[in-house]
Design a protein around this motif. Structure first.
Motif, PDB file in Angstrom:
ATOM      1  N   MET A 442      30.021  25.964  52.614  1.00 34.52           N
ATOM      2  CA  MET A 442      30.928  26.057  51.475  1.00 34.52           C
ATOM      3  C   MET A 442      31.918  27.199  51.706  1.00 34.52           C
ATOM      4  N   ALA A 443      33.198  26.931  51.466  1.00 35.61           N
ATOM      5  CA  ALA A 443      34.240  27.905  51.789  1.00 35.61           C
ATOM      6  C   ALA A 443      34.302  29.065  50.810  1.00 35.61           C
ATOM      7  N   SER A 444      33.949  28.814  49.549  1.00 36.76           N
ATOM      8  CA  SER A 444      34.197  29.820  48.519  1.00 36.76           C
ATOM      9  C   SER A 444      32.981  30.055  47.642  1.00 36.76           C
ATOM     10  N   ASN A 445      32.760  31.313  47.317  1.00 33.80           N
ATOM     11  CA  ASN A 445      31.747  31.710  46.347  1.00 33.80           C
ATOM     12  C   ASN A 445      32.413  32.174  45.056  1.00 33.80           C
ATOM     13  N   GLY A 446      33.698  31.820  44.904  1.00 30.44           N
ATOM     14  CA  GLY A 446      34.453  32.281  43.746  1.00 30.44           C
ATOM     15  C   GLY A 446      34.838  33.741  43.842  1.00 30.44           C
ATOM     16  N   HIS A 447      34.902  34.258  45.078  1.00 30.61           N
ATOM     17  CA  HIS A 447      35.197  35.674  45.298  1.00 30.61           C
ATOM     18  C   HIS A 447      36.476  35.857  46.113  1.00 30.61           C
ATOM     19  N   SER A 448      37.476  35.030  45.883  1.00 28.24           N
ATOM     20  CA  SER A 448      38.699  35.085  46.689  1.00 28.24           C
ATOM     21  C   SER A 448      39.455  36.397  46.483  1.00 28.24           C
ATOM     22  N   VAL A 449      39.957  36.948  47.583  1.00 29.24           N
ATOM     23  CA  VAL A 449      40.711  38.208  47.549  1.00 29.24           C
ATOM     24  C   VAL A 449      41.821  38.161  48.595  1.00 29.24           C
ATOM     25  N   GLY A 450      42.725  39.165  48.525  1.00 23.14           N
ATOM     26  CA  GLY A 450      43.561  39.514  49.662  1.00 23.14           C
ATOM     27  C   GLY A 450      44.957  38.960  49.736  1.00 23.14           C
ATOM     28  N   THR A 451      45.367  38.066  48.836  1.00 25.58           N
ATOM     29  CA  THR A 451      46.620  37.332  49.003  1.00 25.58           C
ATOM     30  C   THR A 451      47.862  38.077  48.516  1.00 25.58           C
ATOM     31  N   ALA A 452      47.679  39.281  47.992  1.00 26.31           N
ATOM     32  CA  ALA A 452      48.806  40.166  47.650  1.00 26.31           C
ATOM     33  C   ALA A 452      48.339  41.588  47.933  1.00 26.31           C
ATOM     34  N   ASP A 479      44.687  42.305  40.041  1.00 28.50           N
ATOM     35  CA  ASP A 479      43.564  41.378  40.210  1.00 28.50           C
ATOM     36  C   ASP A 479      43.059  41.500  41.645  1.00 28.50           C
ATOM     37  N   THR A 480      42.122  40.662  42.035  1.00 25.54           N
ATOM     38  CA  THR A 480      41.502  40.812  43.355  1.00 25.54           C
ATOM     39  C   THR A 480      42.421  40.419  44.502  1.00 25.54           C
ATOM     40  N   SER A 481      43.600  39.894  44.204  1.00 27.86           N
ATOM     41  CA  SER A 481      44.540  39.589  45.288  1.00 27.86           C
ATOM     42  C   SER A 481      44.999  40.853  46.005  1.00 27.86           C
ATOM     43  N   ILE A 482      44.879  42.028  45.365  1.00 25.81           N
ATOM     44  CA  ILE A 482      45.358  43.270  45.986  1.00 25.81           C
ATOM     45  C   ILE A 482      44.378  43.819  47.020  1.00 25.81           C
ATOM     46  N   ILE A 483      43.147  43.310  47.064  1.00 24.96           N
ATOM     47  CA  ILE A 483      42.115  43.856  47.951  1.00 24.96           C
ATOM     48  C   ILE A 483      42.416  43.445  49.395  1.00 24.96           C
ATOM     49  N   PRO A 484      42.647  44.386  50.306  1.00 24.73           N
ATOM     50  CA  PRO A 484      42.998  44.022  51.686  1.00 24.73           C
ATOM     51  C   PRO A 484      41.838  43.410  52.467  1.00 24.73           C
ATOM     52  N   LEU A 485      40.635  43.978  52.295  1.00 24.18           N
ATOM     53  CA  LEU A 485      39.437  43.506  52.984  1.00 24.18           C
ATOM     54  C   LEU A 485      38.359  43.224  51.949  1.00 24.18           C
ATOM     55  N   ILE A 486      37.783  42.047  51.994  1.00 29.36           N
ATOM     56  CA  ILE A 486      36.801  41.663  50.986  1.00 29.36           C
ATOM     57  C   ILE A 486      35.589  42.591  51.048  1.00 29.36           C
ATOM     58  N   PRO A 487      35.125  43.079  49.912  1.00 31.48           N
ATOM     59  CA  PRO A 487      33.960  43.975  49.917  1.00 31.48           C
ATOM     60  C   PRO A 487      32.669  43.219  50.210  1.00 31.48           C
ATOM     61  N   GLY A 488      31.672  43.941  50.697  1.00 33.59           N
ATOM     62  CA  GLY A 488      30.383  43.335  51.000  1.00 33.59           C
ATOM     63  C   GLY A 488      29.511  43.231  49.775  1.00 33.59           C
ATOM     64  N   THR A 489      30.057  42.677  48.719  1.00 34.65           N
ATOM     65  CA  THR A 489      29.350  42.548  47.450  1.00 34.65           C
ATOM     66  C   THR A 489      30.090  41.535  46.592  1.00 34.65           C
ATOM     67  N   HIS A 490      29.521  41.174  45.458  1.00 33.77           N
ATOM     68  CA  HIS A 490      30.231  40.304  44.524  1.00 33.77           C
ATOM     69  C   HIS A 490      31.430  41.069  43.963  1.00 33.77           C
ATOM     70  N   THR A 491      32.446  40.338  43.531  1.00 34.88           N
ATOM     71  CA  THR A 491      33.725  40.984  43.215  1.00 34.88           C
ATOM     72  C   THR A 491      33.964  41.234  41.732  1.00 34.88           C
ATOM     73  N   GLN A 492      33.027  40.851  40.862  1.00 37.36           N
ATOM     74  CA  GLN A 492      33.292  40.992  39.430  1.00 37.36           C
ATOM     75  C   GLN A 492      33.492  42.449  39.014  1.00 37.36           C
ATOM     76  N   THR A 493      32.576  43.319  39.399  1.00 40.91           N
ATOM     77  CA  THR A 493      32.700  44.729  39.027  1.00 40.91           C
ATOM     78  C   THR A 493      33.975  45.329  39.601  1.00 40.91           C
ATOM     79  N   THR A 494      34.315  44.940  40.831  1.00 43.94           N
ATOM     80  CA  THR A 494      35.546  45.423  41.454  1.00 43.94           C
ATOM     81  C   THR A 494      36.768  44.985  40.654  1.00 43.94           C
ATOM     82  N   ALA A 495      36.744  43.749  40.149  1.00 40.03           N
ATOM     83  CA  ALA A 495      37.871  43.257  39.351  1.00 40.03           C
ATOM     84  C   ALA A 495      38.027  44.069  38.066  1.00 40.03           C
TER      85      ALA A 495
END
Length: 511
Positions: A442-452, A479-495
């Motif tokens: 599966m491509a996505s865990n609903g944790h997409s980042v990085g596109t801006a 939003d999470t599009s600003i994250i350059p490198l995806i963190p090694g964790t779920h992204t909700q708290t980061t958002a």
């Protein structure tokens, strides 16, 4: 107090909860909203509602966990097999048990808080509740539903060296109605890592070749808009715990109607028991040195010698290649580290061989459709475009199979392979076939980042360290599009953290 409009993109969770909040400022059409606001926030998700809440508050916020904050907690019930699965991980000498993962030790074995509130019967807490419904009535905080922002408009003045964002174009989702709302101070885009770049591109900000193909006038040529897409890809193998005689099991509520009625009655009386249990409230987060095995040194050498150009499309701009080279330096150091998680295995108490890759080397993209720019986008995670990711998925599945079939703690469970069936996969090529050709990956865990990404513009960045879009003023992203490198964790708290930080930055520059 600032006057703020937030557009919801059909944020139905908020709308459905509103009847009991008669003073909530929900707007549903052009006639309901003002022609001008201090701030416009595009998107009413995790970060967007956080930003809107903070920008519209009066500075006298009460420090109450149910108002203005999202509550995290642990369920009060554990299944017997969850304890057995913990024992299986504890018996491994190279997997440390962490008392607190949020203090910089997010690797090893630990419990993970879930967005639930014990004071509300362990019901889920979320941004719409804590950052919108709970803070109402607030007359200067308007939520527009059933509409979509399709374009950011800029001033026609040629005196501005940077394009000045002054308004947004809003379309009704169910009619042809289109209207404009102005922003006196700032427009904040918080539409997600998959939608934010589309709005920028349709507004004339993005890769020139993408905009030219869609016949959109290029206002600012930013190659990084829509590029650098990352997510946590995963695959689920299954193991049958044939010797499990425990009761209840994590699956019992779904399979035994009588038991479900009993525990639901208990939950209504006590707010406790199995009904509160979220079956993946803990997990193992492992660095490559733990699960890659004998091929670790060879993979380090392969990563070191890779040229980004070999894995990117032929027309990739030089800025994006330069940016990825910098990212690869960070990834390589992280790969070698024994304290950076790359592999997540949620612990459910079930025979779930869930393997989640936390740090992909592949990069994808999202683009507006040249045939229909406001229609479905062109979306590609480019899974396995870098072969390291394929090898990592194979190593994770190999490791988790050994874990289920070889751990002493599982001896009495008599575990047998279910998917893939026992004997069906015997080597790396077999795992590759199972993952890709049998559609298990599966491509996505609903944790997409990085596109801006927040990176230097010359490295393909889209926003600066103040979250302002390069080449503009009055336009920022939260939003999470600003994250350059995806963190090694779920992204909700980061958002949520991005939303809080964005609000602080925006307040400071308009104070």
């Amino acid at each position: 107090m600032a006057h703020t409009l937030i557009t919801a993109f059909g944020f139905l969770t908020v709308v459905q909860a509103l009847p009991s909040w008669s003073n909530a400022e929900v707007k549903r059409g052009a006639a309901d909203v003002a022609k001008e606001y201090d701030y416009i926030v595009v998107g009413a998700g995790t970060a967007g509602t956080t930003v809107a809440d903070r920008l519209s508050e009066d500075g006298k916020r009460k420090q109450h966990p149910a108002v203005g904050y999202v509550v995290g907690a642990y369920p009060d019930y554990r299944y017997a097999t969850q304890k057995t699965h913990w024992k299986a991980w504890i018996e491994k000498q190279n997997v440390p048990v962490q008392k607190e993962h949020a203090d910089g030790h997010a690797y090893g074995l630990f419990w993970i808080p879930t967005s639930m509130d014990p004071a509300r019967g362990y019901n889920r807490t979320f941004a719409g509740l804590s950052h919108y419904i709970k803070v109402q009535p607030r007359k200067n905080y308007h939520l527009l539903t059933l509409h979509r922002v399709t374009k950011v408009n800029f001033s026609d003045s040629e005196k501005d060296e940077r394009k000045h964002a002054v308004s947004v174009e809003v379309r009704n989702r169910y009619s042809s109605t289109v209207f404009t709302v102005k922003a006196r101070r700032e427009i904040i885009i918080s539409a997600s890592a998959t939608r934010t770049p589309l709005l920028l591109q349709y507004s004339g900000i993005g890769p020139r070749n993408v905009l030219d193909a869609a016949k959109v006038k290029t206002l600012i040529d930013l190659p990084g808009v829509g590029w650098n897409l990352q997510d946590h890809s995963f695959a689920l193998s299954l193991y049958n715990q044939t010797g499990d005689t425990s009761f209840p099991k994590p699956t019992t509520i779904g399979s035994n109607a009588t038991y479900k009625e009993e525990v639901y009655s208990l939950f209504k009386k006590t707010n406790g028991g199995p009904y509160t249990a979220w079956v993946t409230s803990s997990g193992a987060f492992l660095p490559p040195s733990t699960f890659v095995g004998e091929s670790f040194d060879a993979m380090v050498e392969e990563i070191t010698n890779q040229r980004p150009e070999d894995f990117f499309p032929n027309d990739t701009p030089k800025e994006l290649i330069a940016g990825y080279k910098k990212q690869k330096e960070v990834l390589l150091a992280s790969f070698k580290s024994k304290t950076n998680a790359w592999f997540e295995h949620p612990i459910s108490g079930k025979g779930w061989g869930m393997c989640i890759l936390l740090k992909p080397f592949s990069r994808g993209y999202v683009k507006i459709n040249p045939v229909d720019p406001l229609g479905d986008p062109i979306f590609d995670y480019r899974l396995w475009s870098n072969p390291i990711d394929k090898k990592m998925h194979v190593r994770m599945q190999t490791y988790i199979r050994k874990h289920f079939l070889g751990s002493q703690a599982f001896k009495d469970l008599d575990i047998v392979e279910q998917d893939p069936v026992s004997g069906a996969v015997t080597d790396d090529a077999g795992w590759e076939d199972w993952l890709l050709n049998q559609n298990k990956l599966m491509a996505s865990n609903g944790h997409s980042v990085g596109t801006a990404a927040m990176m230097p513009r010359e490295l393909g960045g889209v926003v600066d360290n103040q979250l302002r879009v390069y080449g503009t003023r009055g336009l920022s992203i939260a939003d999470t599009s600003i994250i350059p490198l995806i963190p090694g964790t779920h992204t909700q708290t980061t958002a949520y953290a991005i939303g809080e930080k964005a609000a602080d930055l925006i307040k400071a520059r308009h104070s």
